[in-house]
Design a protein around this motif. Sequence first.
Motif, short mmCIF file in Angstrom:
data_model
loop_
_atom_site.label_atom_id
_atom_site.label_comp_id
_atom_site.label_asym_id
_atom_site.label_seq_id
_atom_site.Cartn_x
_atom_site.Cartn_y
_atom_site.Cartn_z
N MET A 69 25.14 13.57 -17.64
CA MET A 69 25.77 12.34 -18.16
C MET A 69 24.77 11.73 -19.13
N ILE A 70 24.58 12.45 -20.24
CA ILE A 70 23.55 12.13 -21.22
C ILE A 70 24.17 12.23 -22.61
N SER A 71 23.87 11.27 -23.47
CA SER A 71 24.33 11.35 -24.86
C SER A 71 23.22 10.88 -25.81
N PRO A 72 22.90 11.67 -26.85
CA PRO A 72 23.40 13.02 -27.12
C PRO A 72 22.81 14.02 -26.13
N VAL A 73 23.50 15.14 -25.94
CA VAL A 73 23.14 16.03 -24.83
C VAL A 73 22.41 17.30 -25.26
N ASP A 74 22.69 17.81 -26.46
CA ASP A 74 22.25 19.18 -26.79
C ASP A 74 20.74 19.41 -26.61
N SER A 75 19.92 18.46 -27.04
CA SER A 75 18.48 18.73 -27.09
C SER A 75 17.86 18.91 -25.71
N ILE A 76 18.50 18.38 -24.66
CA ILE A 76 17.92 18.47 -23.31
C ILE A 76 18.45 19.70 -22.55
N ILE A 77 19.50 20.33 -23.05
CA ILE A 77 20.11 21.45 -22.33
C ILE A 77 19.12 22.60 -22.07
N PRO A 78 18.33 23.02 -23.06
CA PRO A 78 17.38 24.12 -22.78
C PRO A 78 16.40 23.78 -21.66
N ASP A 79 16.02 22.51 -21.55
CA ASP A 79 15.07 22.11 -20.49
C ASP A 79 15.69 22.27 -19.11
#
Length: 220
Positions: A69-79
Amino acid sequence: MTQFKISPSILSADFARLGEEVRAVDEAGADYIHIDVMDNHFVPNLTIGPLVAAAIKPHTQKPLDVHLMISPVDSIIPDFAKAGADIITVHPEATLHLDRTIQLIHSLGCKAGVSLNPATPLNVLDYVLENLDLVLVMSVNPGFGGQSFIEYTLRKIEAIRKRIEATGKAIELEVDGGVKVDNVRRVADAGADVFVAGSAIYNTPDYAATIAAFRKALAG
Ligand SMILES: O=C(CO)[C@H](O)[C@H](O)COP(=O)(O)O
């Protein structure tokens, strides 16, 4: 026969004893471990980051079911993928390019889910459903555990189940928010097959007995 899954949300666990609390629901019969990640921006609360997810990982063999439940989300997905997430679920409102986000999750070797808030219309699924492993219907407004189930989401679950059947694919339909032993059968009848339960499990003294009660209600 439908294989129902229970995904206890650690949002209602004792955070001071998180490893122990994760092991406890694993041993009590959980199918997934549900991790609610909140950013105090997309939702009004702040919870768990990838470091905590990585710390949880060695405490269970069960898939980590990570709800971002994070916006924007993409940058944290790899972590989160690196932390050991098995399923990563995002909200369509949290990315400008939902298809790209789903591709990113898959490229990292994780299953991809899309979550719909209570008021989010179904048409966000129109072109991406076939590429998903899971749809997560929020049956409360996200941000907090212990809220009451919003009844109209049953209609939404029914509609999504029909769409999933039409794809012919094994896409899981998970429901999150206010799910209890006394309403889980109705949620299953509407078409859900994965049930997130936070307070209904962690606020009870015997997690195994509570998960068994969920399974009995689902079998009935
Ligand atoms: O995502 C969530 C809130 O945003 C929680 O997972 C959800 O509310 C589960 O908690 P409970 O079972 O206590 O309702």
